[in-house]
Design a protein around this motif. Structure first.
Motif, PDB file in Angstrom:
ATOM      1  N   UNK A  94      32.502  31.032  36.911  1.00 53.43           N
ATOM      2  CA  UNK A  94      33.930  31.131  37.201  1.00 53.43           C
ATOM      3  C   UNK A  94      34.198  31.570  38.616  1.00 53.43           C
ATOM      4  N   UNK A  95      35.378  32.179  38.797  1.00 48.27           N
ATOM      5  CA  UNK A  95      35.892  32.463  40.135  1.00 48.27           C
ATOM      6  C   UNK A  95      36.410  33.893  40.250  1.00 48.27           C
ATOM      7  N   UNK A  96      36.149  34.495  41.400  1.00 47.23           N
ATOM      8  CA  UNK A  96      36.827  35.740  41.782  1.00 47.23           C
ATOM      9  C   UNK A  96      37.722  35.390  42.967  1.00 47.23           C
ATOM     10  N   UNK A  97      39.014  35.663  42.833  1.00 43.46           N
ATOM     11  CA  UNK A  97      39.982  35.205  43.839  1.00 43.46           C
ATOM     12  C   UNK A  97      40.713  36.389  44.475  1.00 43.46           C
ATOM     13  N   UNK A  98      41.122  36.202  45.732  1.00 45.52           N
ATOM     14  CA  UNK A  98      41.726  37.288  46.510  1.00 45.52           C
ATOM     15  C   UNK A  98      43.023  36.816  47.154  1.00 45.52           C
ATOM     16  N   UNK A 127      45.289  28.261  42.643  1.00 44.17           N
ATOM     17  CA  UNK A 127      45.767  29.653  42.701  1.00 44.17           C
ATOM     18  C   UNK A 127      46.586  29.834  43.991  1.00 44.17           C
ATOM     19  N   UNK A 128      47.827  29.338  44.015  1.00 40.85           N
ATOM     20  CA  UNK A 128      48.593  29.288  45.266  1.00 40.85           C
ATOM     21  C   UNK A 128      48.863  30.641  45.926  1.00 40.85           C
ATOM     22  N   UNK A 129      48.808  31.736  45.151  1.00 44.76           N
ATOM     23  CA  UNK A 129      49.065  33.062  45.742  1.00 44.76           C
ATOM     24  C   UNK A 129      47.809  33.689  46.341  1.00 44.76           C
ATOM     25  N   UNK A 130      46.707  32.974  46.248  1.00 44.56           N
ATOM     26  CA  UNK A 130      45.428  33.527  46.716  1.00 44.56           C
ATOM     27  C   UNK A 130      44.884  32.704  47.884  1.00 44.56           C
ATOM     28  N   UNK A 261      47.719  33.314  36.345  1.00 46.30           N
ATOM     29  CA  UNK A 261      46.443  32.753  36.808  1.00 46.30           C
ATOM     30  C   UNK A 261      46.025  31.548  35.965  1.00 46.30           C
ATOM     31  N   UNK A 262      46.382  31.568  34.692  1.00 51.56           N
ATOM     32  CA  UNK A 262      45.976  30.508  33.761  1.00 51.56           C
ATOM     33  C   UNK A 262      47.150  30.274  32.805  1.00 51.56           C
ATOM     34  N   UNK A 263      47.941  29.207  33.095  1.00 53.24           N
ATOM     35  CA  UNK A 263      49.184  28.968  32.358  1.00 53.24           C
ATOM     36  C   UNK A 263      48.996  28.919  30.848  1.00 53.24           C
TER      37      UNK A 263
END
Length: 338
Positions: A94-98, A127-130, A261-263
């Protein structure tokens, strides 16, 4: 006749990992694990149990790397064995997002997980806010299965288990030669450590079998971790908060943040709510000391204060604690009993 009597206090992931390491490596010791609470009632039971780490400020990096590497390799071997389903240990990607680019784009643990890389711009569009992300494969260790599996390994190695509340280390001096303290938050009262404090964590288990990849916000407060039977979504990091009951406001906040993050999380059925108090400390305490108890010098090995990283570091710090027990055997008059 086993001549050296060792007691391990605490039945969470740190206690059982340490007890197994000692019982398997030192067959001439009789090892007892003593705790008031066992699975499914430990803090470890509700842990998301996903392997990556934070940096501790005062511990040499080589030592932190060793803790992580040994733990990762130990659990990887289980994940790739026939024991994987029973032990509750699996590989997960998976992903870690910032939101903002982190100071450390390549954390120290990145060399031990599998396939670590920076996310591409097209992956981040989701993830448009990241603005930055890391993709990798790591391990998820579900303690509700892993702790009973460790207990089985411990008993197989000749270990004894005793359930009772311990109010003071002095209760142990006539029955044991070495005390190993893995009591987590209990160390506040048991050994008077005021540096250990609770960080309250609330998580939900939801039914969302379509989710296959973990997503974690880099601030550590929002995460979605698919597991074997359900998906863990969270969370909270409330320092100094001792409340053990679920908070409705926290539940609502967790579902809202995770749905951003996940609709599809909004369609998931909530199966359960859980609260645990992470036994936090500026740095974990993995060391030995000689303690005067009723006029007698007693060797005590400490292994506690891992905060939210207990599952991640358990086997690595357990092996270090085993080394400290070995030192106690060489340094004290116990040698005469061997």
């Amino acid at each position: 006749m086993k001549s050296v009597r060792v007691v391990v206090v605490g039945a969470g992931v740190i206690g059982f990992s340490t007890a197994v390491c000692i019982a398997e490596a030192l067959p001439f010791c009789s090892v007892t694990l003593l705790a008031e609470k066992f699975s499914p009632d430990t803090t470890s039971d509700g842990a998301a149990g996903i392997l990556f780490a934070a940096e501790f400020p005062d511990i040499p990096m080589e030592r932190q790397k060793r803790w992580f590497k040994y733990s990762f390799n130990h659990l990887l071997a289980i994940a790739q064995s026939k024991h994987s389903p029973e032990a509750g240990v699996m590989l997960t990607s998976g992903w870690q997002i910032f939101r903002d680019i982190p100071a450390d784009k390549k954390p120290f643990w990145s060399e031990f997980v599998i396939g670590f890389r920076v996310m591409t711009d097209s992956e981040l569009k989701r993830f448009p806010d990241h603005t930055f992300g890391q993709a990798f494969t790591t391990i998820k260790c579900e303690c509700s299965s892993y702790l009973p599996w460790l207990e089985k390994s411990f008993r197989k190695a000749g270990g004894q288990v005793e359930q009772r509340k311990l109010d003071s280390l002095e209760e142990l001096i006539n029955s044991y030669d070495i005390i190993v303290n893995c009591s987590g938050l209990g160390s506040k009262t048991l050994v008077g450590d005021n540096k250990v404090y609770p960080v309250r964590g609330q998580v939900l288990k939801v039914e969302a079998p379509w989710l296959k990849h973990f997503i974690r916000d880099g601030d550590g407060k929002t995460y979605i971790y698919p597991g074997i039977h359900s998906v863990t979504v969270g969370g909270t990091r409330q320092e100094g908060d001792w409340r053990l009951q679920a908070d409705e406001g926290d539940t609502k906040g967790i579902l809202e943040r995770c749905s951003e993050l996940e609709l599809s999380i909004s369609k998931a059925k909530v199966l359960s709510e859980w609260v645990g108090l992470r036994p936090s400390r500026r740095n974990p305490r993995v060391e030995k000391e000689l303690v005067w108890l009723q006029g007698r010098r007693m060797p005590v090995v400490h292994n506690y204060g891992h905060g939210g990283w207990g599952v991640t570091l358990a086997w690595g710090t357990a092996l270090e604690a085993l080394g400290l027990v070995r030192q106690c055997l060489h340094e004290t008059p116990l040698q005469a009993n061997l």
